[in-house]
Write a protein that holds these residues in place. Structure first.
Motif, mmCIF file in Angstrom:
data_model
loop_
_atom_site.group_PDB
_atom_site.id
_atom_site.type_symbol
_atom_site.label_atom_id
_atom_site.label_comp_id
_atom_site.label_asym_id
_atom_site.label_seq_id
_atom_site.Cartn_x
_atom_site.Cartn_y
_atom_site.Cartn_z
ATOM 1 N N MET A 1 -13.137 11.822 3.252
ATOM 2 C CA MET A 1 -12.299 10.782 2.739
ATOM 3 C C MET A 1 -12.264 10.819 1.210
ATOM 4 O O MET A 1 -11.256 10.487 0.626
ATOM 5 N N ARG A 2 -13.351 11.214 0.629
ATOM 6 C CA ARG A 2 -13.392 11.265 -0.835
ATOM 7 C C ARG A 2 -12.318 12.188 -1.402
ATOM 8 O O ARG A 2 -11.638 11.818 -2.362
ATOM 9 N N PRO A 3 -12.131 13.389 -0.843
ATOM 10 C CA PRO A 3 -11.063 14.241 -1.378
ATOM 11 C C PRO A 3 -9.691 13.573 -1.292
ATOM 12 O O PRO A 3 -8.859 13.719 -2.183
ATOM 13 N N MET A 4 -9.453 12.827 -0.227
ATOM 14 C CA MET A 4 -8.171 12.119 -0.096
ATOM 15 C C MET A 4 -8.055 11.027 -1.163
ATOM 16 O O MET A 4 -7.006 10.843 -1.754
ATOM 17 N N ILE A 8 -5.354 9.533 -5.291
ATOM 18 C CA ILE A 8 -4.809 8.229 -5.681
ATOM 19 C C ILE A 8 -5.035 8.076 -7.180
ATOM 20 O O ILE A 8 -6.172 8.020 -7.649
ATOM 21 N N TYR A 9 -3.941 8.025 -7.928
ATOM 22 C CA TYR A 9 -4.052 8.085 -9.382
ATOM 23 C C TYR A 9 -3.938 6.744 -10.105
ATOM 24 O O TYR A 9 -4.403 6.608 -11.215
ATOM 25 N N ILE A 14 -2.231 2.666 -5.025
ATOM 26 C CA ILE A 14 -3.063 1.825 -4.165
ATOM 27 C C ILE A 14 -2.204 0.766 -3.474
ATOM 28 O O ILE A 14 -2.315 0.541 -2.273
ATOM 29 N N LYS A 15 -1.330 0.117 -4.226
ATOM 30 C CA LYS A 15 -0.463 -0.909 -3.653
ATOM 31 C C LYS A 15 0.484 -0.318 -2.609
ATOM 32 O O LYS A 15 0.738 -0.925 -1.568
ATOM 33 N N GLY A 16 1.002 0.865 -2.873
ATOM 34 C CA GLY A 16 1.884 1.518 -1.922
ATOM 35 C C GLY A 16 1.166 1.863 -0.629
ATOM 36 O O GLY A 16 1.689 1.645 0.478
ATOM 37 N N ILE A 17 -0.036 2.390 -0.741
ATOM 38 C CA ILE A 17 -0.823 2.726 0.449
ATOM 39 C C ILE A 17 -1.170 1.460 1.228
ATOM 40 O O ILE A 17 -1.046 1.422 2.452
#
Length: 68
Positions: A1-4, A8-9, A14-17
């Motif tokens: 999960m960390r690589p995924m 996220i920049y 974050i809001k989109g996800i």
């Protein structure tokens, strides 16, 4: 999960996800072990062990939460 998570920049990502996940249909489940293939589950869990530990209790140093 960390690589995924490293993809996220910014706050907009974050809001989109979060909006996407919130819009997914809710599915209720009634987990059961009836008919479960323990060996298949063990094989699939093998890659989770690296971050979440062999007992699924998480690894604080890696920031990996408990799965148990």
């Amino acid at each position: 999960m960390r690589p995924m998570a490293k993809t996220i920049y910014n706050e907009a990502d974050i809001k989109g996800i979060a909006a996407y996940v919130a819009a997914l249909p809710h599915k209720s489940s009634n987990p059961t072990l009836e008919g479960a293939d323990i060996e298949q589950g063990k094989a699939k869990f093998a890659m989770c062990i690296a971050c979440h530990g062999p007992d699924a209790m998480g690894t604080q140093a890696m920031g990996a939460p408990t799965l148990a």
